[in-house]
Scaffold this active site. Structure first.
Site: not given
Ligand SMILES: O=C(CO)[C@@H](O)[C@H](O)COP(=O)(O)O
Ligand SMILES: [Fe+2]
Length: 199
Positions: A7, A9, A122-125, A151-152
């Site tokens: 996946h 981003d 926009g952001f992981g984590g 996702d997220g």
């Molecule tokens: O699209 C996104 C965030 O915008 C996701 O794909 C996150 O980047 C996944 O990361 P985690 O939330 O699992 O750390």
């Molecule tokens: Fe994503």
């Protein structure tokens, strides 16, 4: 590591307040993978139409566009993605509710996958939004066969709730890379999918 899908981003700094990468970087990656991994492009970009051809040439197998971006005529957009050789998928931000317009879109089978965001894109984590799960159940009851991705913030602690709600595809970033044993986390999440996806 045994992941089934990769996946990626794709963020443009407009649709979301973050910037990642585009077709050239994706191409470098896909050339190395030599078509062994499914390339799932989560496009958090304001003007998805502009990028269909380049993303397909870069090796994308699926292009997920956001409902909240400049999609224009949605039937045409879906067809453009298919014509470029990719599976079209539609992503919904947390505040987007499943209304009649969306039901009509999904009834027409314009998209092969629905992505329900469980964080603001926009952001992981970020922290998993469990209050998105009823959306998944609502969709799964109406569409037994479509792919539903979450996702997220998905990790080993909440993955069972994702599958039980009706998701059959999960994305996990920090849930894997921050785990003590990433391989074990991948294995666990895959096994949970086999055991708990009950639809
Ligand atoms: O699209 C996104 C965030 O915008 C996701 O794909 C996150 O980047 C996944 O990361 P985690 O939330 O699992 O750390
Ligand atoms: Fe994503």
């Amino acid at each position: 590591m045994g992941v089934d899908w990769l996946h990626l981003d794709v963020m443009d700094g407009h649709f979301v307040p973050n910037l990642t990468f585009g077709p050239p970087i994706i191409k470098c990656l896909t050339q190395r993978l030599q078509n062994r991994t499914f390339i799932d492009l989560h496009c958090m970009i304001q003007e998805p139409r502009k990028w269909i051809k380049d993303l397909s040439n870069a090796g994308g197998h699926q292009m997920t566009v956001h409902y909240e971006s400049d999609i224009g005529n949605i039937e045409e957009l879906s067809q453009m993605i298919r014509n470029a050789g990719m599976r079209p998928a539609l992503a919904l931000k947390p505040k987007t509710l499943i209304d009649h317009t969306l039901i009509e879109i999904f009834d027409k089978q314009l998209f092969d996958m629905i992505l329900i965001m469980t964080v603001e894109p926009g952001f992981g984590g970020q922290k998993f939004m469990a209050d998105m799960l009823p959306k998944v159940t609502q969709l799964r009851q109406r569409y037994p066969k479509i792919d539903i991705q979450l996702d997220g913030g998905v990790n080993c602690d909440n993955v069972i709730s994702c599958y039980e709600a009706g998701a059959n595809v999960i994305v996990s970033g920090s849930g894997i890379v921050n785990a003590k044993d990433p391989q074990q986390s991948i294995n666990y999440m895959k096994e949970c999918g086999c055991q708990h996806f009950k639809w």
